[in-house]
Design an enzyme around this catalytic site. Structure first.
Site, short mmCIF file in Angstrom:
data_model
loop_
_atom_site.label_atom_id
_atom_site.label_comp_id
_atom_site.label_asym_id
_atom_site.label_seq_id
_atom_site.Cartn_x
_atom_site.Cartn_y
_atom_site.Cartn_z
CG HIS A 28 37.73 43.53 32.03
ND1 HIS A 28 38.06 43.26 33.51
CD2 HIS A 28 36.04 43.11 32.03
CE1 HIS A 28 37.41 42.37 34.01
NE2 HIS A 28 36.41 42.07 33.52
CD GLU A 29 33.24 44.30 30.24
OE1 GLU A 29 33.02 43.11 30.18
OE2 GLU A 29 32.85 44.41 31.48
CG HIS A 85 34.76 39.14 30.03
ND1 HIS A 85 35.39 38.02 30.61
CD2 HIS A 85 34.72 40.22 30.68
CE1 HIS A 85 35.84 38.47 32.10
NE2 HIS A 85 35.06 39.83 32.16
CD GLU A 90 34.56 39.22 35.55
OE1 GLU A 90 35.50 39.86 35.49
OE2 GLU A 90 33.57 38.42 34.98
#
Length: 762
Positions: free
Chosen positions: A485-486, A490, A543
């Protein structure tokens, strides 16, 4: 984050006796509804409270590193108090009242006073839990969900305790005045104040009470015209001689608005005519607190490990002194260059989740120590990123020209000041820096270790056969999801931009929209950013994109191997990761407000959207059934067919993820909003009655954990770490001892800031 990415419930306050409501289903439904609505606004007496363990990590630091960490922590704690002002008009008053009570009498001493005042043991525990909640959330609204919480004891009992206290005995007029300021809003549950929001949708202190969405949009136009960021601002509206006047207030220690060239440069303080309105850009918001931040950053600079850290701190000081976001961006550039520090930190107005318009940042500051063993795994993931990025389901032109390898470390938190603590962070949030210069990822290991531990009897909405698997593999699977996710969520995806000089960062004659096959026809222009264009949906949309990347790439065997999962174990990690996501989508309904048709939490909205996408995929991939629980109350069960994750599930996420990236990259606000708001809709129509399911989720919700953090003190030429027990009493005591030298001055300043703006919220 983006903390960007931020990576969550026992009933209280309502008294439901089933024996009184079993004859008529209408009566029973009515009672259940009362219980559900009521319990949203209390913190239960048995809420989970855990201490963040950082003793060993801190012990291993050198004396110089300990001093660096200490002063950064001091800066963070002072700055974090600004969140009280950013949250609600009454938060600082409540905080000051509690600090005065507990400074005069520790929780154990106050217990006898409570008994004398007529409080039962349960009522005193409810009082302690409420106080702990104020400290943990830095205000009286939940940091995760933005719902107001009030004390779970009668108002007259709360007042009786205050009147019986030692501090009241010592300063009756001061305490009575403070109680008079906060007692009404402390307990109020009028519709407008039940949640944070703009205009008639809720309460906010980022905007004066007479502002609405149109004012926010108009102010954004002005800020864009001056190339001013909204991150460190608040907006106050007035009318003079029939003309709209807006004050844009910058957070800064400096109050003077003149000599801009000498004082930070890029803040453009002054008066401006803009269309049919006047804008005044002024310094000095949270001035006292920003000065304290700067003083401690100055002290930290003397113990910096290298030149990058020194220059980073110099720029932060310039930013907080003069209100310059450009200086903070410059500091962030040095922060990115500071690779692999032993003591990691970041500080400023960072996350825009709680601004109803999505542009203004809430203050936060963290200080943490590297966990070397876990960081090695993340380093492997970074090394594999250039191989994994092409696996994402969009054309190469939609990916960044170069992948700027970031730091990705696992950290043990020493200090996290603000409204809440995430499990992972991807920063900075400045798009221009992220696109061309890089970013950092961190996973907060000691938060992960305690945040998501679940007892089987409190595990809702799963089949029995899934519960043991979930408990065993939730931690390992979440570690994988956070990492993906990070770093690759992103950290991926290009934004198409045409700068002020007309130059494109892409070939406008060749890049085609993969959804339509046509040349792309929209992009970001000049000072436009992702946040300013997509505003109210930007945080949640991003997100969702990052969560989808995690789901999609966790199917990759190379990724699973990096985290030490092979064979059957790897399959279990994938299954539990996807199961966690669809369950989280259902749990997300807690954070939807039916009356205003709005979402209060970016991540939970994102997870609900993903649930909708996977339900829509059909073919039995996800099942969602309503039922009656063993306790006779409404319940639900969510299931996932593991045999279809790699086929039906992967295809659904692949298609949806590509759409998300295309709309984002091309600044297609209209298309992106239609897509995202369509899946975000919570209705009773269709296959599933999500409004009824929401009531079931509220009925069975479990309160989010709170964390107790250590303090550091410089004494006898050494830094001492003081830890506290994982309880409401421990959390309270940690805050009572947090400002040993100037607590009364700090509270007086907070009260003055609150008083000065008190007429702005009517």
């Amino acid at each position: 984050m983006s903390s960007g990415s931020r990576f969550g419930r026992t009933l209280a306050g309502a008294h439901f006796d089933r024996s009184e409501h079993t004859q008529f289903s209408g009566e029973r439904t009515s009672c259940l509804k009362f219980e559900m609505v009521d319990s949203q606004y209390y913190l239960p007496n048995d809420i989970g409270i855990s201490a963040l363990d950082c003793r060993e990590a801190f012990r291993l630091l050198s004396p110089k590193e300990q001093l660096y960490a200490h002063y950064l922590s001091r800066a963070s704690w002072y700055g974090g108090l600004a969140v009280l002002i950013q949250t609600s008009p009454e938060s600082a008053n409540i905080y000051a009242l509690l600090q005065k009570l507990f400074r005069a009498q520790a929780p154990q001493q106050l217990k006898a006073t409570a008994t004398a005042a007529g409080l039962s043991a349960e009522e005193y525990q409810a009082f302690l839990v409420y106080a702990a909640g104020i400290y943990a959330n830095m205000g009286n609204y939940k940091s995760f969900g933005d719902t107001k919480f009030i004390p779970n004891l009668p108002k007259e009992k709360f007042k009786a305790l205050v009147w019986e206290s030692l501090v009241f005995e010592e300063s009756p007029s001061d305490i009575e005045a403070l109680w008079g300021c906060c007692s009404e809003p402390l307990y109020s549950l009028e519709d407008k104040v039940k949640q944070l929001g703009l205009g008639d949708k809720g309460i906010t202190t980022y905007f004066s009470g007479n502002c609405c969405l149109e004012d926010a949009e108009f102010a954004q136009k002005f800020l864009d015209s001056k190339k001013l960021s909204a991150y460190n601002t608040r907006l106050f509206k007035s009318e003079v001689d029939g003309k709209r006047c807006y004050e844009v207030r910058l957070a800064s220690a400096e109050k003077a608005d003149c000599c801009d060239a000498e004082k930070g440069g890029e803040t453009f303080c002054g008066r401006y005519e803009f269309e049919d309105a006047v804008f005044n850009v002024k310094r000095g918001d949270y001035s006292f607190l920003m000065e304290k931040v700067c003083q401690n950053l100055e002290k930290a600079m003397a113990h910096a490990a290298n030149e990058n850290q020194k220059k980073m701190l110099e720029e932060y000081i310039r930013s907080f002194t003069y209100g310059s976001v450009e200086a903070h961006k410059e500091g962030s550039r040095y922060w990115i260059k500071d690779k692999g520090p032993i003591v990691e930190s970041y500080i400023g107005f960072i996350e825009s989740y709680r601004d109803p318009f999505g542009s203004r940042g809430e203050f936060e500051g963290f200080v943490a120590v590297v966990n070397k063993a876990m960081s090695a795994r993340f380093a492997q993931l970074v090394s594999s990123a250039e191989v994994l990025l092409p696996e994402l389901p969009w054309p190469p032109a939609f990916e960044k020209d170069n992948f700027l390898k970031p730091d990705f470390t696992s950290l043990d938190v020493l200090t996290f000041a603000g409204s809440g603590i995430p499990a992972g962070i991807n920063i900075p949030n400045y798009d221009d820096i992220r696109q061309t210069e890089g970013f950092k990822n961190v996973s907060l290991g000691n938060v992960l270790a305690v945040a998501y531990a679940t007892q089987k009897d409190k595990l809702t909405f799963l089949e029995e056969k899934d519960k043991d698997l979930y408990i065993k593999w939730k931690g390992p699977s979440f570690e994988v999801q956070v990492g993906l996710h990070e770093l690759l969520g992103h950290g991926s995806g290009k934004l198409f931009v045409q700068d002020d000089k007309g130059k494109f960062n892409f070939d406008e004659t060749a890049v085609r929209n993969p959804e339509t096959g046509e040349l792309i026809s929209s992009w970001y222009k000049g000072s436009e950013t992702w946040d300013s264009k997509f505003s109210t949906i930007a945080s949640s949309y991003e997100e969702c994109r990052a969560e989808c990347v995690g789901l999609y790439l966790c199917l990759n065997k190379q990724v699973l191997s990096i985290f030490g999962h092979e064979g059957e174990d790897a399959e279990e990690v994938v299954y539990v990761n996807w199961l966690t996501m669809v369950r989280a989508g259902l749990l997300g309904l807690e954070f939807y407000t039916q009356e205003s048709k709005s979402w209060r939490q970016a991540h939970m909205q994102a997870r609900f959207v993903i649930l909708r996408v996977l339900l829509e995929a059909g073919e039995g991939l996800v099942g969602l059934k309503e039922c009656t629980g063993t306790d006779g109350r409404p319940d639900a069960v969510i299931t996932l067919d593991r045999s279809k994750i790699n086929t039906v599930g992967k295809s659904a996420i692949q298609r949806f993820l590509c759409k998300l990236q295309v709309h984002k990259a091309t600044a297609d606000v209209e298309g992106g909003r239609a897509l995202y708001e369509g899946y975000s809709a919570v209705t009773a129509d269709g296959t599933h009655d999500f409004l009824r399911l929401r009531e079931t989720v509220l009925l069975r919700k479990e309160a989010r954990k709170m964390f107790v953090q250590a303090n550091t003190f410089f004494k006898d030429d050494a830094v001492k770490l003081v830890e506290y027990e994982g309880s409401a009493e421990g959390l309270i005591q940690s805050f009572v001892e947090r400002f040993p030298d100037d607590a009364e001055e700090v509270e007086a300043q907070l009260l003055e800031m609150t008083r000065a703006d008190s007429t702005c919220w009517c």
